[in-house]
Design a protein around this motif. Structure first.
Motif, PDB file in Angstrom:
ATOM      1  N   ILE A  45      -0.881   4.451   1.117  1.00 57.15           N
ATOM      2  CA  ILE A  45      -2.417   4.669   2.017  1.00 57.15           C
ATOM      3  C   ILE A  45      -2.285   2.739   2.760  1.00 57.15           C
ATOM      4  CG2 ILE A  45      -4.883   4.482   1.592  1.00 57.15           C
ATOM      5  CD1 ILE A  45      -3.515   7.329   1.434  1.00 57.15           C
ATOM      6  N   CYS A  46      -2.651   2.584   3.795  1.00 56.79           N
ATOM      7  CA  CYS A  46      -2.915   1.177   4.331  1.00 56.79           C
ATOM      8  C   CYS A  46      -4.041   0.009   3.555  1.00 56.79           C
ATOM      9  CB  CYS A  46      -3.374   0.857   5.268  1.00 56.79           C
ATOM     10  SG  CYS A  46      -3.624  -0.460   6.594  1.00 56.79           S
ATOM     11  N   GLY A  47      -3.206  -1.264   3.521  1.00 62.16           N
ATOM     12  CA  GLY A  47      -4.325  -1.625   2.419  1.00 62.16           C
ATOM     13  C   GLY A  47      -5.336  -2.279   3.335  1.00 62.16           C
ATOM     14  N   GLY A  48      -4.779  -1.944   4.257  1.00 68.84           N
ATOM     15  CA  GLY A  48      -6.062  -2.959   5.193  1.00 68.84           C
ATOM     16  C   GLY A  48      -7.111  -1.583   5.847  1.00 68.84           C
ATOM     17  N   CYS A  49      -6.478  -0.716   6.215  1.00 73.83           N
ATOM     18  CA  CYS A  49      -7.804   0.248   6.658  1.00 73.83           C
ATOM     19  C   CYS A  49      -8.102   1.307   5.790  1.00 73.83           C
ATOM     20  CB  CYS A  49      -7.224   1.103   8.164  1.00 73.83           C
ATOM     21  SG  CYS A  49      -5.992   2.178   8.257  1.00 73.83           S
ATOM     22  N   HIS A  50      -7.292   1.217   5.118  1.00 73.15           N
ATOM     23  CA  HIS A  50      -7.047   2.662   3.491  1.00 73.15           C
ATOM     24  C   HIS A  50      -6.765   3.704   4.483  1.00 73.15           C
ATOM     25  CE1 HIS A  50      -8.927  -0.621   1.096  1.00 73.15           C
ATOM     26  NE2 HIS A  50      -9.165  -0.851   2.098  1.00 73.15           N
ATOM     27  N   GLN A  51      -6.489   4.369   5.114  1.00 72.08           N
ATOM     28  CA  GLN A  51      -5.699   5.692   6.121  1.00 72.08           C
ATOM     29  C   GLN A  51      -4.194   5.749   5.658  1.00 72.08           C
ATOM     30  OE1 GLN A  51      -8.182   7.805   7.923  1.00 72.08           O
ATOM     31  NE2 GLN A  51      -9.638   5.626   7.140  1.00 72.08           N
ATOM     32  N   ASN A  52      -3.894   6.977   5.397  1.00 70.53           N
ATOM     33  CA  ASN A  52      -2.157   7.213   5.776  1.00 70.53           C
ATOM     34  C   ASN A  52      -1.739   6.712   6.256  1.00 70.53           C
ATOM     35  OD1 ASN A  52      -1.059   8.797   3.870  1.00 70.53           O
ATOM     36  ND2 ASN A  52      -0.536  10.294   6.032  1.00 70.53           N
ATOM     37  N   ILE A  53      -0.492   6.599   6.173  1.00 74.05           N
ATOM     38  CA  ILE A  53       0.327   6.240   6.638  1.00 74.05           C
ATOM     39  C   ILE A  53       1.586   7.303   6.590  1.00 74.05           C
ATOM     40  CG2 ILE A  53       2.690   3.808   6.900  1.00 74.05           C
ATOM     41  CD1 ILE A  53       0.784   2.193   5.348  1.00 74.05           C
ATOM     42  N   PRO A  54       1.746   7.506   7.755  1.00 73.67           N
ATOM     43  CA  PRO A  54       2.605   9.059   8.382  1.00 73.67           C
ATOM     44  C   PRO A  54       4.030   7.931   8.684  1.00 73.67           C
ATOM     45  CG  PRO A  54       1.702   8.121  10.445  1.00 73.67           C
ATOM     46  CD  PRO A  54       0.932   7.373   9.158  1.00 73.67           C
TER      47      PRO A  54
ATOM     48  N   GLY B 271       3.462  -6.140   1.841  1.00 71.57           N
ATOM     49  CA  GLY B 271       3.025  -7.282   1.219  1.00 71.57           C
ATOM     50  C   GLY B 271       1.870  -7.130   0.426  1.00 71.57           C
ATOM     51  N   LEU B 272       1.606  -7.856  -0.450  1.00 71.82           N
ATOM     52  CA  LEU B 272       0.911  -8.270  -1.617  1.00 71.82           C
ATOM     53  C   LEU B 272       0.655  -6.621  -2.914  1.00 71.82           C
ATOM     54  CD1 LEU B 272      -2.017  -9.884   0.340  1.00 71.82           C
ATOM     55  CD2 LEU B 272      -0.194 -11.067  -0.653  1.00 71.82           C
ATOM     56  N   ASP B 273       1.713  -6.507  -2.421  1.00 72.31           N
ATOM     57  CA  ASP B 273       2.140  -5.229  -3.914  1.00 72.31           C
ATOM     58  C   ASP B 273       1.218  -4.192  -2.514  1.00 72.31           C
ATOM     59  OD1 ASP B 273       3.553  -6.341  -5.456  1.00 72.31           O
ATOM     60  OD2 ASP B 273       1.945  -7.360  -6.873  1.00 72.31           O
ATOM     61  N   LYS B 274       1.234  -4.162  -1.307  1.00 74.10           N
ATOM     62  CA  LYS B 274       0.791  -2.067  -0.659  1.00 74.10           C
ATOM     63  C   LYS B 274       0.882  -2.349   0.288  1.00 74.10           C
ATOM     64  CE  LYS B 274      -3.820  -5.058  -2.195  1.00 74.10           C
ATOM     65  NZ  LYS B 274      -4.873  -5.473  -1.352  1.00 74.10           N
ATOM     66  N   PHE B 275       1.071  -1.248   0.793  1.00 73.86           N
ATOM     67  CA  PHE B 275       1.877  -0.950   1.695  1.00 73.86           C
ATOM     68  C   PHE B 275       0.475  -1.367   3.135  1.00 73.86           C
ATOM     69  CE2 PHE B 275       3.524   2.056  -1.708  1.00 73.86           C
ATOM     70  CZ  PHE B 275       4.616   1.751  -1.388  1.00 73.86           C
ATOM     71  N   TRP B 276       0.907  -1.413   4.444  1.00 73.82           N
ATOM     72  CA  TRP B 276       0.452  -1.363   5.496  1.00 73.82           C
ATOM     73  C   TRP B 276       0.495  -0.930   6.970  1.00 73.82           C
ATOM     74  CZ3 TRP B 276      -3.583  -4.971   4.721  1.00 73.82           C
ATOM     75  CH2 TRP B 276      -4.115  -5.414   2.906  1.00 73.82           C
ATOM     76  N   HIS B 277       0.500  -0.648   8.097  1.00 69.86           N
ATOM     77  CA  HIS B 277       0.369  -0.044   9.038  1.00 69.86           C
ATOM     78  C   HIS B 277       0.600  -1.306   9.560  1.00 69.86           C
ATOM     79  CE1 HIS B 277      -2.305   3.288   9.098  1.00 69.86           C
ATOM     80  NE2 HIS B 277      -1.383   3.443   9.194  1.00 69.86           N
ATOM     81  N   HIS B 278       2.086  -1.770  10.481  1.00 71.86           N
ATOM     82  CA  HIS B 278       2.319  -3.199  11.227  1.00 71.86           C
ATOM     83  C   HIS B 278       0.931  -4.400  11.522  1.00 71.86           C
ATOM     84  CE1 HIS B 278       4.114  -6.738  12.711  1.00 71.86           C
ATOM     85  NE2 HIS B 278       4.210  -5.737  13.514  1.00 71.86           N
ATOM     86  N   ASN B 279       0.140  -3.104  12.254  1.00 69.06           N
ATOM     87  CA  ASN B 279      -0.774  -3.963  13.151  1.00 69.06           C
ATOM     88  C   ASN B 279      -2.108  -3.601  11.800  1.00 69.06           C
ATOM     89  OD1 ASN B 279       0.263  -4.194  15.233  1.00 69.06           O
ATOM     90  ND2 ASN B 279      -0.341  -1.885  15.777  1.00 69.06           N
TER      91      ASN B 279
END
Length: 122
Positions: free
Chosen positions: A7-16, A22-30
Motif C-alpha cells: 500500500i502506497c505511503g502517499g496515496c494509500h492505494q495498492n501498488i501492483p 522510503g521512510l519504512d513505507k512503500f510508495w508509487h514512484h510518483n
C-alpha cells in the motif's frame, strides 16, 4: 516490511508492480514527493523527513541563528528571550542584585513592566 499487498505511503492505494521504499513505507514512484515543493524525490537522493513524507534538501530550512542582544555573539543552546530579543544567560543580569542569570534559574526569572529582568527572590 510486509510480504503482502503493498500500500502506497502517499496515496494509500495498492501498488501492483514497481515501487520505491522510503521512510519504512512503500510508495508509487510518483507519490514519493517532497512535502515542501511536491517534486518527486529520487530513490537515490538524500532527504529529510517531515510528517511522514520526504523533504528535499532545498526545502529544509536552515537552523535559526540567534544573536545575543548584549554581546552580539551567536547563541547556541539555551537562551533568554523577551519579545524579539535574545540573550545569553550570563550576559543578562538581574536589575536588582546585578548577578548574571544562569539557565537553571530560568523558572525563577521575572520580567518587569519596564522590561527589566529580575530574580524572583530579589
Amino acid at each position: 516490511m510486509s510480504d503482502g499487498p503493498k500500500i502506497c505511503g502517499g496515496c494509500h492505494q495498492n501498488i501492483p508492480s514497481k515501487w520505491v521504499t522510503g521512510l519504512d513505507k512503500f510508495w508509487h514512484h510518483n507519490c514519493f514527493t517532497c512535502a515542501g515543493c511536491n517534486r518527486v524525490v529520487s530513490p537515490t537522493e538524500s532527504f529529510y523527513e517531515q510528517n511522514g513524507k520526504p523533504l528535499c534538501f532545498n526545502c529544509k530550512e536552515a537552523p535559526k541563528v540567534y544573536t545575543c542582544g548584549i554581546c552580539n555573539g551567536t547563541i547556541s543552546g539555551t537562551r533568554l528571550m523577551y519579545l524579539a530579543n535574545t540573550y545569553h544567560y550570563g550576559c543578562k543580569s538581574c536589575a536588582k542584585c546585578r548577578q548574571p542569570f544562569t539557565a537553571d534559574q530560568h523558572d525563577n526569572i521575572k520580567i518587569l513592566a519596564n522590561a527589566d529582568f529580575v530574580h524572583s527572590t530579589c
